[in-house]
Design a protein around this motif. Structure first.
Motif, PDB file in Angstrom:
ATOM      1  N   LEU A 120     -32.011   4.146  10.034  1.00 17.79           N
ATOM      2  CA  LEU A 120     -30.932   4.773   9.271  1.00 17.79           C
ATOM      3  C   LEU A 120     -29.652   4.814  10.100  1.00 17.79           C
ATOM      4  N   ALA A 121     -28.528   4.617   9.439  1.00 16.68           N
ATOM      5  CA  ALA A 121     -27.238   4.628  10.125  1.00 16.68           C
ATOM      6  C   ALA A 121     -26.661   6.030  10.240  1.00 16.68           C
ATOM      7  N   MET A 132       0.830  -1.198   0.000  1.00 16.32           N
ATOM      8  CA  MET A 132       0.000   0.000   0.000  1.00 16.32           C
ATOM      9  C   MET A 132       0.868   1.253   0.000  1.00 16.32           C
ATOM     10  N   ALA A 133       0.326   2.330  -0.565  1.00 16.72           N
ATOM     11  CA  ALA A 133       1.083   3.563  -0.687  1.00 16.72           C
ATOM     12  C   ALA A 133       1.328   4.183   0.692  1.00 16.72           C
ATOM     13  N   GLN A 134       2.490   4.816   0.827  1.00 23.51           N
ATOM     14  CA  GLN A 134       2.831   5.484   2.077  1.00 23.51           C
ATOM     15  C   GLN A 134       2.369   6.942   1.993  1.00 23.51           C
ATOM     16  N   ILE A 135       1.083   7.155   2.177  1.00 24.17           N
ATOM     17  CA  ILE A 135       0.505   8.487   2.150  1.00 24.17           C
ATOM     18  C   ILE A 135       0.163   8.877   3.576  1.00 24.17           C
ATOM     19  N   THR A 136       0.628  10.043   4.000  1.00 25.00           N
ATOM     20  CA  THR A 136       0.336  10.505   5.351  1.00 25.00           C
ATOM     21  C   THR A 136      -1.066  11.078   5.375  1.00 25.00           C
ATOM     22  N   ARG A 137      -1.959  10.381   6.063  1.00 30.82           N
ATOM     23  CA  ARG A 137      -3.346  10.817   6.136  1.00 30.82           C
ATOM     24  C   ARG A 137      -3.506  11.970   7.117  1.00 30.82           C
ATOM     25  N   ARG A 138      -4.326  12.905   6.742  1.00 31.20           N
ATOM     26  CA  ARG A 138      -4.726  13.977   7.658  1.00 31.20           C
ATOM     27  C   ARG A 138      -5.432  13.343   8.853  1.00 31.20           C
ATOM     28  N   LYS A 139      -5.151  13.827  10.040  1.00 30.81           N
ATOM     29  CA  LYS A 139      -5.763  13.274  11.241  1.00 30.81           C
ATOM     30  C   LYS A 139      -7.194  13.799  11.372  1.00 30.81           C
ATOM     31  N   SER A 140      -8.127  12.876  11.507  1.00 30.50           N
ATOM     32  CA  SER A 140      -9.526  13.267  11.666  1.00 30.50           C
ATOM     33  C   SER A 140     -10.149  12.450  12.781  1.00 30.50           C
ATOM     34  N   VAL A 141     -11.280  12.936  13.270  1.00 29.51           N
ATOM     35  CA  VAL A 141     -12.001  12.251  14.340  1.00 29.51           C
ATOM     36  C   VAL A 141     -12.759  11.060  13.752  1.00 29.51           C
ATOM     37  N   GLU A 142     -12.692   9.923  14.412  1.00 28.87           N
ATOM     38  CA  GLU A 142     -13.369   8.719  13.939  1.00 28.87           C
ATOM     39  C   GLU A 142     -14.872   8.813  14.169  1.00 28.87           C
ATOM     40  N   VAL A 143     -15.639   8.387  13.154  1.00 35.37           N
ATOM     41  CA  VAL A 143     -17.097   8.369  13.224  1.00 35.37           C
ATOM     42  C   VAL A 143     -17.579   6.953  12.905  1.00 35.37           C
ATOM     43  N   ASN A 144     -18.475   6.431  13.734  1.00 36.65           N
ATOM     44  CA  ASN A 144     -19.025   5.098  13.512  1.00 36.65           C
ATOM     45  C   ASN A 144     -20.354   5.223  12.766  1.00 36.65           C
ATOM     46  N   VAL A 145     -20.389   4.722  11.540  1.00 33.09           N
ATOM     47  CA  VAL A 145     -21.608   4.781  10.725  1.00 33.09           C
ATOM     48  C   VAL A 145     -22.158   3.368  10.590  1.00 33.09           C
ATOM     49  N   GLY A 146     -23.036   2.999  11.474  1.00 29.23           N
ATOM     50  CA  GLY A 146     -23.662   1.683  11.414  1.00 29.23           C
ATOM     51  C   GLY A 146     -22.665   0.540  11.446  1.00 29.23           C
ATOM     52  N   GLY A 147     -21.592   0.698  12.204  1.00 27.37           N
ATOM     53  CA  GLY A 147     -20.568  -0.335  12.306  1.00 27.37           C
ATOM     54  C   GLY A 147     -19.391  -0.130  11.380  1.00 27.37           C
ATOM     55  N   VAL A 148     -19.509   0.763  10.411  1.00 21.61           N
ATOM     56  CA  VAL A 148     -18.390   1.100   9.522  1.00 21.61           C
ATOM     57  C   VAL A 148     -17.696   2.331  10.092  1.00 21.61           C
ATOM     58  N   LYS A 149     -16.417   2.211  10.378  1.00 21.69           N
ATOM     59  CA  LYS A 149     -15.678   3.306  10.989  1.00 21.69           C
ATOM     60  C   LYS A 149     -15.068   4.200   9.912  1.00 21.69           C
ATOM     61  N   VAL A 150     -15.413   5.478   9.988  1.00 14.96           N
ATOM     62  CA  VAL A 150     -14.973   6.475   9.024  1.00 14.96           C
ATOM     63  C   VAL A 150     -14.035   7.449   9.711  1.00 14.96           C
ATOM     64  N   MET A 164     -32.835  -9.553   6.263  1.00 17.08           N
ATOM     65  CA  MET A 164     -33.366 -10.902   6.052  1.00 17.08           C
ATOM     66  C   MET A 164     -32.514 -11.646   5.027  1.00 17.08           C
ATOM     67  N   PHE A 165     -31.962 -10.892   4.049  1.00 12.66           N
ATOM     68  CA  PHE A 165     -31.102 -11.497   3.033  1.00 12.66           C
ATOM     69  C   PHE A 165     -29.626 -11.483   3.442  1.00 12.66           C
ATOM     70  N   GLY A 166     -29.344 -11.074   4.661  1.00  8.25           N
ATOM     71  CA  GLY A 166     -27.970 -11.073   5.145  1.00  8.25           C
ATOM     72  C   GLY A 166     -27.133  -9.914   4.662  1.00  8.25           C
ATOM     73  N   VAL A 167     -27.762  -8.848   4.181  1.00  9.08           N
ATOM     74  CA  VAL A 167     -27.035  -7.667   3.708  1.00  9.08           C
ATOM     75  C   VAL A 167     -27.058  -6.623   4.821  1.00  9.08           C
ATOM     76  N   ASN A 168     -25.900  -6.341   5.385  1.00  7.75           N
ATOM     77  CA  ASN A 168     -25.821  -5.479   6.565  1.00  7.75           C
ATOM     78  C   ASN A 168     -25.211  -4.116   6.279  1.00  7.75           C
ATOM     79  N   VAL A 169     -25.172  -3.718   5.027  1.00  9.37           N
ATOM     80  CA  VAL A 169     -24.573  -2.436   4.680  1.00  9.37           C
ATOM     81  C   VAL A 169     -25.349  -1.299   5.353  1.00  9.37           C
ATOM     82  N   PRO A 170     -24.664  -0.315   5.948  1.00 11.75           N
ATOM     83  CA  PRO A 170     -25.358   0.811   6.575  1.00 11.75           C
ATOM     84  C   PRO A 170     -26.117   1.648   5.537  1.00 11.75           C
ATOM     85  N   ILE A 171     -27.324   2.074   5.896  1.00 11.55           N
ATOM     86  CA  ILE A 171     -28.165   2.886   5.022  1.00 11.55           C
ATOM     87  C   ILE A 171     -28.213   4.318   5.568  1.00 11.55           C
ATOM     88  N   VAL A 172     -27.919   5.270   4.707  1.00 14.90           N
ATOM     89  CA  VAL A 172     -27.906   6.685   5.080  1.00 14.90           C
ATOM     90  C   VAL A 172     -29.114   7.367   4.453  1.00 14.90           C
TER      91      VAL A 172
END
Length: 414
Positions: free
Chosen positions: A107-108, A1-19, A78-86
């Motif tokens: 809604l997530a 993976m590329a060595q890119i220095t990411r800007r520091k940001s506050v973590e946000v939990n969106v329905g189990g997906v961490k942004v 019911m179909f096993g799709v757990n993607v967060p919905i916005v």
């Protein structure tokens, strides 16, 4: 993976997906169905999720759409799709979130556009009501400024202030400044009403590449909120793909951005999942994330009048992408595999040696043989009418022996 220095940001939990934070950049998409059409919306969300979308946004613009959200959510689970919905709200979100609590719960995340709620006015009850709903249901929000619906009062105020300067800025600069100010002032208001910073994502969308870059650079400098990137209306076909790639690549290379979307305009009856694939390919081409094995193929020239290598490259790329839904549960690291399908002997052997698996097909007037390279070494030479099937068999055996979980890599012979 590329060595890119990411800007520091506050973590946000969106329905189990961490942004944000130190988490991988997230791929997002949006449906274009009528959300009140439960079956159509569920089918499209499932297709987007299968393609690799990690968050899916839906329009919630009517009471029928708000009432449909719980049904959509429950059907997907019911179909096993757990993607967060916005939920994407404009104008009446304060009413819908209040009247339809089950929609608010399912809604997530809520998307709020400060340009079409009364944020900044004497009474900003609509904006505040949406923030209070987010607090009550413990949901994050994306405060999404869009230059097509920028707060007119704010822009007028900043234009007037600019005209009083000894050296006024041009209208473009003031507009871009207003977009940044709108995002930051709206986020500050949300925090005043009790929404924590860890529940706020910002976006500031425009339609032009350079404008997007010139908006996000100061927005990133002036805050540590998680940021969502994307052109607001990227456009059709090649134009949309190229513009999105150009804009996002500049910012991502500078470490700006925590979640992305390619807002492509699909052709009539076109495949909505294209926007997911484009977003993934941007991240993978930059070396930031890997989603599926990559196929290197030459563009063709007068040495390759046959289209056989093009057909083979297309078959292999499609096969790899389809198999990833199964492979990602069975094979660790397979998404980083590289395959080369070359059309003649000029660069074919060299490119094949740089890939995990490579084949150099015969060009025009060349001997009808196809050398196959495995991890840089010539393994075999294929001939005859079954080259594609034989190469696919080699590919499958390579995946099984090199990426199987708890299995030690072993030499693959053709």
């Amino acid at each position: 993976m590329a060595q890119i220095t990411r800007r520091k940001s506050v973590e946000v939990n969106v329905g189990g997906v961490k942004v944000g934070g130190n988490n991988p950049i997230v791929v997002q998409s949006m449906t274009n169905t009528d959300t009140a059409d439960v079956t159509g919306t569920v089918n499209q969300i499932m297709a987007l999720a299968k393609a690799g979308s990690e968050i899916v946004r839906v329009t919630v613009n009517t009471e029928a759409a708000a009432a449909a959200v719980p049904k959509i959510y429950d059907t997907l689970r019911m179909f096993g799709v757990n993607v967060p919905i916005v939920g994407d709200f404009h104008y009446n979100g304060h009413l819908l979130l209040k009247k339809y609590p089950e929609c608010a719960r399912r809604l997530a995340k809520y998307r709020i556009n400060p340009g079409n709620v009364n944020i900044g006015k004497k009474h900003d009850d609509n904006f505040r009501t949406m923030i209070e709903a987010a607090i009550e249901y413990q949901k994050p929000v994306r405060i999404g400024v869009n230059w097509g619906s920028l707060d007119g009062a704010l822009l007028t105020r900043m234009m007037d202030e600019n005209n009083l300067l000894a050296e006024p800025k041009d209208a473009r600069e003031v507009t871009l400044d207003a977009i940044v100010v709108s995002a930051l002032e709206s986020a500050a208001a949300a925090e005043r009403y009790g929404l924590p910073k860890s529940h706020i994502i910002l976006s500031a969308k425009v339609s032009n590449v350079q404008d997007l870059v010139d908006v996000y650079r100061p927005l990133a400098r002036q805050s540590d909120y998680a940021l969502h990137l994307g052109l607001t209306e990227a456009g059709l076909g090649a134009k949309g793909i190229v513009a999105t790639t150009a804009a996002l690549s500049i910012l991502l290379q500078e470490g700006i951005g925590d979640t992305i979307r390619a807002s492509l305009t699909p052709l009539p009856n076109g495949d909505r999942t294209e926007e997911v694939i484009v977003s993934q390919q941007i991240l993978q081409s930059l070396g930031i994330r890997s989603f599926a094995p990559q196929v290197t193929a030459c563009p063709g020239c007068g040495r390759t009048t046959s289209t056989f290598f093009q057909d083979m490259a297309d078959q292999i790329q499609n096969y790899l992408r389809e198999q990833m839904t199964v492979w990602k549960t069975q094979y660790d690291g397979v998404e980083e595999m590289k395959v080369a399908v070359m059309g003649c002997i000029v660069n074919g052997p060299g490119e094949s040696k740089h890939a995990n698996l490579g084949i150099s097909l015969p060009g025009t007037f060349e001997e009808p043989v196809a050398p196959v390279y495995i991890d840089g070494k010539l393994a075999t030479t294929l001939r005859g009418d079954h080259i594609v099937a034989e190469f696919m068999d080699i590919l499958n055996r390579y995946v099984d022996s090199h990426y199987a979980r708890s299995a030690q890599p072993e030499e693959v012979t053709a």
